[in-house]
Structures are given as structure tokens and as C-alpha cells.
Write a protein that holds these residues in place. Structure first.
Motif, mmCIF file in Angstrom:
data_model
loop_
_atom_site.group_PDB
_atom_site.id
_atom_site.type_symbol
_atom_site.label_atom_id
_atom_site.label_comp_id
_atom_site.label_asym_id
_atom_site.label_seq_id
_atom_site.Cartn_x
_atom_site.Cartn_y
_atom_site.Cartn_z
ATOM 1 N N ILE A 68 7.939 7.624 -5.767
ATOM 2 C CA ILE A 68 8.906 8.631 -5.336
ATOM 3 C C ILE A 68 8.746 9.828 -6.268
ATOM 4 C CG2 ILE A 68 11.382 9.151 -5.150
ATOM 5 C CD1 ILE A 68 11.712 6.181 -4.256
ATOM 6 N N GLU A 69 8.443 10.964 -5.663
ATOM 7 C CA GLU A 69 8.113 12.160 -6.451
ATOM 8 C C GLU A 69 9.273 12.581 -7.359
ATOM 9 O OE1 GLU A 69 6.615 15.515 -4.137
ATOM 10 O OE2 GLU A 69 7.060 16.779 -5.883
ATOM 11 N N ILE A 70 8.946 12.970 -8.565
ATOM 12 C CA ILE A 70 9.963 13.483 -9.491
ATOM 13 C C ILE A 70 10.095 14.991 -9.234
ATOM 14 C CG2 ILE A 70 10.640 13.754 -11.907
ATOM 15 C CD1 ILE A 70 8.713 11.457 -12.614
ATOM 16 N N PRO A 71 11.287 15.458 -8.816
ATOM 17 C CA PRO A 71 11.436 16.890 -8.540
ATOM 18 C C PRO A 71 11.063 17.749 -9.759
ATOM 19 C CG PRO A 71 13.336 15.676 -7.735
ATOM 20 C CD PRO A 71 12.516 14.706 -8.544
ATOM 21 N N GLU A 72 10.573 18.943 -9.471
ATOM 22 C CA GLU A 72 10.051 19.797 -10.527
ATOM 23 C C GLU A 72 11.098 20.118 -11.600
ATOM 24 O OE1 GLU A 72 8.286 23.442 -9.134
ATOM 25 O OE2 GLU A 72 7.716 23.996 -11.193
ATOM 26 N N GLU A 73 12.357 20.346 -11.182
ATOM 27 C CA GLU A 73 13.415 20.663 -12.169
ATOM 28 C C GLU A 73 13.580 19.512 -13.154
ATOM 29 O OE1 GLU A 73 13.617 21.188 -8.900
ATOM 30 O OE2 GLU A 73 15.035 22.785 -8.417
ATOM 31 N N ILE A 74 13.454 18.287 -12.682
ATOM 32 C CA ILE A 74 13.599 17.130 -13.572
ATOM 33 C C ILE A 74 12.371 17.032 -14.483
ATOM 34 C CG2 ILE A 74 13.886 14.612 -13.678
ATOM 35 C CD1 ILE A 74 15.270 14.737 -10.956
ATOM 36 N N ARG A 75 11.214 17.273 -13.900
ATOM 37 C CA ARG A 75 9.994 17.253 -14.726
ATOM 38 C C ARG A 75 10.053 18.303 -15.837
ATOM 39 N NH1 ARG A 75 5.000 15.459 -13.672
ATOM 40 N NH2 ARG A 75 4.031 17.490 -13.842
ATOM 41 N N ASN A 76 10.618 19.459 -15.494
ATOM 42 C CA ASN A 76 10.734 20.506 -16.513
ATOM 43 C C ASN A 76 11.670 20.079 -17.633
ATOM 44 O OD1 ASN A 76 8.940 22.163 -15.252
ATOM 45 N ND2 ASN A 76 10.503 23.367 -14.179
ATOM 46 N N PHE A 77 12.760 19.409 -17.272
ATOM 47 C CA PHE A 77 13.683 18.911 -18.300
ATOM 48 C C PHE A 77 12.972 17.844 -19.141
ATOM 49 C CE2 PHE A 77 17.008 16.246 -20.070
ATOM 50 C CZ PHE A 77 17.953 17.168 -20.501
ATOM 51 N N TYR A 78 12.266 16.939 -18.480
ATOM 52 C CA TYR A 78 11.537 15.886 -19.200
ATOM 53 C C TYR A 78 10.611 16.496 -20.262
ATOM 54 C CZ TYR A 78 12.782 11.949 -16.023
ATOM 55 O OH TYR A 78 13.435 10.958 -15.329
ATOM 56 N N LYS A 79 10.047 17.671 -19.956
ATOM 57 C CA LYS A 79 9.096 18.285 -20.894
ATOM 58 C C LYS A 79 9.729 18.601 -22.247
ATOM 59 C CE LYS A 79 5.963 20.233 -17.512
ATOM 60 N NZ LYS A 79 5.679 21.434 -16.705
ATOM 61 N N MET A 80 11.078 18.722 -22.271
ATOM 62 C CA MET A 80 11.731 19.013 -23.555
ATOM 63 C C MET A 80 11.624 17.842 -24.528
ATOM 64 S SD MET A 80 15.049 21.313 -22.874
ATOM 65 C CE MET A 80 15.841 20.627 -21.434
ATOM 66 N N TYR A 81 11.495 16.633 -24.008
ATOM 67 C CA TYR A 81 11.449 15.483 -24.939
ATOM 68 C C TYR A 81 10.439 14.420 -24.562
ATOM 69 C CZ TYR A 81 14.296 12.827 -21.607
ATOM 70 O OH TYR A 81 14.751 12.170 -20.501
ATOM 71 N N ARG A 82 9.704 14.644 -23.487
ATOM 72 C CA ARG A 82 8.680 13.701 -23.072
ATOM 73 C C ARG A 82 7.330 14.394 -23.111
ATOM 74 N NH1 ARG A 82 11.384 9.414 -21.688
ATOM 75 N NH2 ARG A 82 9.398 8.367 -21.649
ATOM 76 N N PRO A 83 6.224 13.664 -23.070
ATOM 77 C CA PRO A 83 6.126 12.211 -23.147
ATOM 78 C C PRO A 83 6.651 11.712 -24.497
ATOM 79 C CG PRO A 83 4.007 13.211 -22.556
ATOM 80 C CD PRO A 83 4.901 14.301 -22.984
ATOM 81 N N SER A 84 7.263 10.536 -24.491
ATOM 82 C CA SER A 84 7.722 9.963 -25.759
ATOM 83 C C SER A 84 6.551 9.180 -26.372
ATOM 84 C CB SER A 84 8.927 9.065 -25.517
ATOM 85 O OG SER A 84 8.533 7.861 -24.908
ATOM 86 N N PRO A 85 6.522 9.095 -27.701
ATOM 87 C CA PRO A 85 5.354 8.465 -28.330
ATOM 88 C C PRO A 85 5.304 6.945 -28.163
ATOM 89 C CG PRO A 85 6.973 9.091 -29.983
ATOM 90 C CD PRO A 85 7.481 9.616 -28.680
ATOM 91 N N LEU A 86 4.102 6.430 -28.046
ATOM 92 C CA LEU A 86 3.873 4.992 -28.195
ATOM 93 C C LEU A 86 3.338 4.843 -29.616
ATOM 94 C CD1 LEU A 86 3.760 2.200 -26.662
ATOM 95 C CD2 LEU A 86 1.303 2.593 -26.532
ATOM 96 N N VAL A 87 4.050 4.096 -30.434
ATOM 97 C CA VAL A 87 3.716 4.037 -31.855
ATOM 98 C C VAL A 87 3.129 2.673 -32.197
ATOM 99 C CG1 VAL A 87 4.592 4.368 -34.208
ATOM 100 C CG2 VAL A 87 5.675 5.569 -32.305
ATOM 101 N N ARG A 88 2.046 2.675 -32.947
ATOM 102 C CA ARG A 88 1.500 1.417 -33.461
ATOM 103 C C ARG A 88 2.218 1.125 -34.780
ATOM 104 N NH1 ARG A 88 -3.812 -1.078 -34.136
ATOM 105 N NH2 ARG A 88 -3.353 -2.958 -35.356
ATOM 106 N N ALA A 89 2.885 -0.008 -34.859
ATOM 107 C CA ALA A 89 3.692 -0.345 -36.043
ATOM 108 C C ALA A 89 2.805 -0.961 -37.138
ATOM 109 C CB ALA A 89 4.822 -1.295 -35.643
ATOM 110 N N PHE A 90 1.854 -0.152 -37.612
ATOM 111 C CA PHE A 90 0.924 -0.638 -38.633
ATOM 112 C C PHE A 90 1.649 -1.191 -39.861
ATOM 113 C CE2 PHE A 90 -2.329 2.275 -36.710
ATOM 114 C CZ PHE A 90 -3.358 1.354 -36.584
ATOM 115 N N CYS A 91 2.688 -0.471 -40.308
ATOM 116 C CA CYS A 91 3.367 -0.866 -41.552
ATOM 117 C C CYS A 91 4.100 -2.192 -41.363
ATOM 118 C CB CYS A 91 4.324 0.225 -42.001
ATOM 119 S SG CYS A 91 3.516 1.807 -42.205
#
Ligand SMILES: *Cc1c(COP(=O)(O)O)cnc(C)c1O
Length: 460
Positions: A68-91
Motif C-alpha cells: 500500500i503506497e505511502i502518500p508523499e506527505e507522509i514520506r516527507n515527514f518520515y524523511k525528518m527522522y528516517r531511515p532509522s539506523p540498524l546498529v551492530r552492537a559490537f560493544c
């Protein structure tokens, strides 16, 4: 030779998914529909429209469209904090001295501090597009209310939040964040609604529950012109929006050529877990890959592991439709554990069906062992986790320690759903050695089950 793996795998802005993934399209047994509590008839989109926004009703009953397509206005909002990082917990790996690779998808990297913003912004967008004046909702620990008030501020919508009374009192700062974003916040059960007055009378001095707050918010939405009710978890539409977590996680793992073996998430109503696992579950359902998928729930509110898979109300006041789910009974009053976001008596119907059909596992964790895991994690990885997230950390650590015994280098992926900066009273209790574990007794469970409605006439 081991290949070079970065600490953080960031996707680019252009790699933010353009569509949400609807896992229901790949489920052989679809989740059961919501039913009308009076007639026990399945509810279609139009039956739900007095309560929810029209477009969200369509999403709620859509079992067929895979994307289901993500409307452009929502995608623009997502850009403020996404993509969120995938972190390797080396420590953390080093500290545990495990051959396992531990990854976490960090969703606390926005002002609301949790994954809930992913669905809040979508729901506010559809409310605005429908021309509504505002929305009502409940909030437990406050993360959903915060995410929704931010989203309503962005789209200039009114936002009325019913906040579970114990949290309202324990977390005045959380409340102030919501008010700063323009929301009105009322402690639930309140004396402002019919159902609130009834619950107060029946349970004098109650600290409330998500189930009570939902009843109040639904009552206000259905009695106010231009308002609809929105919910931060449990519903199919919310899992749909949260699939962005899993889609990004999968894209990031693919980018570094790694495959998950075990995927772990905490489960309150099931939205972060449902979102995190969605594309992986899709592969599993289509027979393309296999993963171990583990839900972690609090020992004090064990819907999957101790609940019944039946139709039940989503709220204490019995104003909502019935959902078929693993439930402890809508009048089950969970003990006041600090992971407020996990204190819900039921579970997403999608996850309930998948669990019932054997596609995923569920385990419980006690809050003291979760806080111990949270501290261990914070001391090496830096992030102060939300108490809800600490349930996933507990099990990720346990799985990594099992790998140490067997010498297996498994890839463990877990959802770090949010940060715990508003949960320091709970951390204080833990640090002072005053935190206790609450386990429901057989009597508590039976008391909850005794209020489950009789739906033996329902065919599905
Ligand atoms: C609300 C919340 C949860 C639990 O809700 P789900 O719908 O089960 O995901 C988990 N973690 C955080 C930080 C939350 O705010």
C-alpha cells in the motif's frame, strides 16, 4: 575471514520504502475480522467509519493488497527522522563474549522517543485529508500520546489524549510534552465521560488501564462532531504502518549481505513486533526463507503465553468491536509495571493468528531481569532504553549467551523501540533495589477470563 561490517547501517533517504507491506496478503489463514459486539456480524470498512477515519477503515479490512503506497506527505515527514539506523552492537557482543552478531533497529531517534510516530503521522494525515477537526486517543506510558500530538501539530488537528491515571501521575513531564505540542491531556478514568464515571464507581481509586482509556477516547470521538478515534497499536492498520521498520531492517541487512537468524521484539499490542517482522514473516509464509521470530511480553501481562485465543473486547468499558486475539480478558487489571506500553490485555489479531499457526514463538520476562538487561546494554551501547524495549534486550542477550555455549555465530536482530528518558522513576526504583516482580496468580487469570463474552455462535 570475517568481512568488515559497519557499526551503523544507514540507508539513504531515497531508500525509505515507498509502500508499506501488508503481511495479511501472504497469510493463508487471514486474521479474523472485527465483529459487532451486539450482532456478532463481521464489520466491514463502512461499519467502522463512525469510529475511525475512512481511509484507515479500508486499510483495516484490506487482507489482499500486498503493498500500500505511502502518500508523499507522509514520506516527507518520515524523511525528518528516517531511515532509522540498524546498529551492530559490537560493544555488547564483546562484553558478552559471544560469537553471535547482535543488531538492533533503533526507533528512538525522534523527539517522541519511540516507533509510534511511524503510525501517528499516517493516522493524522488521513484524518486531515478527510477534513476532520481532530482525533481522540488513549495513551499508557505516554509515547503514543506524544507521537500523536506531534503529528497533530504538524497537520494542525486538535488532539484529545486520555492518559492512564498511574502514568499521568508518575510522568508529569511526558504530559507536558504533549501539552507543548498542543494536545489536551486528561487522566483516565476521568469523570468527564459516562464510561469513566462508571469505571470510577466500580473500581474506586483505580490507577486506570489502557482498556479504560480506550473506552473514554472512543466515547468522546463518537459523541463529538468532526472527531474520530485513533489507536497506537493492536489494529491491522497500525501494523501496516509499522512495516516500515521491518522493510528498512531487511534492506539494511541485505545491503551488508547478512541474514537474520533470530528476530526479537517486545509485544504490548504487537505493533512494533508486527512491523519489524513483517517482510521476514512474508518470506517465511511464502516458503522463501526461515527465521526464528520471538515475541517478548511482560510476565505480569502474558497475553500470548497465558491468554486465550478468542473474541474479546479491546477495552474495559466494552464500547469497541470484538477482536479475535490472545487475551487475558478485557477486565484483567495488569499490575503497575513500568513498561506501561506493554500493559494491554489483548494482542494484535494478525500476530495472534500467526502465533496460533506456529509461525512465531512467545516468551515472558520479569521486569527486574529486563531492567538488568537494559542497564547492561546502556553501559556498553550508550542508549538508555525504554522499559518496553528492555524486554527485547533481555531475550537478545539470553540468546547471545546461548550462542556462547554452543559456539554458533547466529545473527540476532531485535527492535530497540524507544528511549527511557521519561522512565527514570522506574530506573530509580531498580537502582535502589526496590523494584518488584508481579506475576498474575491463577485466580487473577481466571477473574480476567470470566468476563470474556460468549461468541460460540460465531463461525470464523
Ligand atoms: C508502545 C510501545 C511499545 C509496545 O507497543 P507495541 O504496539 O507492542 O509495539 C514498545 N516500546 C515502546 C517504546 C513503546 O512506546
Amino acid at each position: 575471514m570475517s568481512k568488515e561490517i559497519p557499526y551503523k547501517v544507514y540507508l539513504t533517504e531515497n531508500e525509505i520504502p515507498e509502500a508499506w507491506y501488508n503481511v495479511r496478503a501472504d497469510m493463508k489463514t487471514k486474521p479474523a475480522p472485527l465483529i459487532n459486539p451486539g450482532t456478532h456480524e463481521a464489520m466491514g470498512a463502512s461499519d467502522l467509519e463512525p469510529v475511525f477515519c475512512a481511509e484507515l477503515c479500508k486499510q483495516e479490512v484490506n487482507d489482499d493488497d500486498r503493498y500500500i503506497e505511502i502518500p508523499e506527505e507522509i514520506r516527507n515527514f518520515y524523511k525528518m527522522y528516517r531511515p532509522s539506523p540498524l546498529v551492530r552492537a559490537f560493544c555488547l557482543e564483546k562484553k558478552l563474549d559471544t560469537p553471535a552478531h547482535i543488531y538492533y533497529k533503533f526507533e528512538g531517534n525522534n523527539t517522541s522517543g519511540s516507533h509510534k510516530l511511524n503510525s501517528a503521522i499516517a493516522q493524522a494525515y488521513y484524518a486531515k485529508k478527510q477534513g476532520l477537526k481532530g482525533v481522540t486517543t488513549e495513551t499508557g506510558a505516554g509515547q503514543w500520546g506524544t507521537a500523536l500530538s506531534m503529528s497533530c501539530a504538524y497537520f494542525d488537528l486538535d488532539c484529545k489524549v486520555y492518559m492512564v491515571k498511574v502514568s499521568y501521575e508518575q510522568k508529569p513531564f511526558r504530559r507536558e510534552v504533549m501539552r507543548t505540542y498542543g494536545a489536551s491531556v486528561t487522566a483516565s478514568p476521568s469523570m468527564e465521560t459516562e464510561v469513566g464515571r462508571k469505571i470510577n464507581e466500580e473500581f474506586p481509586g483505580t490507577g486506570g488501564s489502557l482498556g479504560c482509556a480506550i473506552s473514554e477516547a472512543v466515547e468522546v470521538a463518537t459523541h463529538s462532531e468532526g472527531y474520530r478515534y485513533v489507536l497506537g497499536s493492536v489494529l491491522n492498520q497500525v501494523l501496516l504502518h509499522q512495516s516500515i521498520i521491518g522493510l528498512e531492517t531487511k534492506a539494511a541487512l541485505d545491503k551488508i549481505g547478512e541474514k537474520a537468524d533470530i528476530i526479537i521484539g517486545c509485544a504490548g499490542g504487537g505493533s512494533n513486533l508486527g512491523g519489524l517482522i513483517a517482510p521476514f514473516m512474508g518470506e517465511k509464509l511464502r516458503g522463501e526463507a526461515d527465521y526464528r521470530i520471538v515475541a517478548v511480553e511482560p510476565a505480569s501481562c502474558p497475553s500470548f503465553t497465558k491468554g486465550k485465543f478468542v473474541y474479546d473486547f479491546c477495552d474495559t468499558g466494552h464500547v469497541t468491536p470484538l477482536a479475535k486475539m490472545y487475551t487475558l480478558g478485557s477486565e484483567f487489571m495488569p499490575s503497575p509495571i513500568h513498561a506501561g506500553g506493554l500493559r494491554f490485555h489483548g494482542m494484535s489479531t494478525i500476530l495472534s493468528q500467526l502465533y496460533h499457526d506456529g509461525y512465531m514463538e512467545a516468551v515472558t520476562a520479569k521486569q527486574t531481569e529486563c531492567f538488568a538487561a537494559a542497564e547492561e546494554f546502556a553501559r556498553v551501547e550508550g542508549i538508555l532504553p525504554a522499559p518496553e524495549s528492555s524486554h527485547a534486550i533481555r531475550v537478545a542477550i539470553d540468546e547471545a549467551l546461548k550462542c556462547k555455549e554452543t559456539g554458533e555465530a547466529k545473527n540476532i536482530v531485535f527492535g530497540l523501540t524507544g528511549t527511557g528518558y521519561f522512565d527514570l522513576v522506574a530506573y530509580q526504583q531498580f537502582n535502589d533495589g526496590k523494584m518488584q516482580d508481579f506475576l498474575p496468580t491463577e485466580e487473577d487469570l481466571q477473574a480476567g477470563f470470566s468476563h470474556i463474552p460468549d461468541t460460540s455462535d460465531v463461525k470464523f
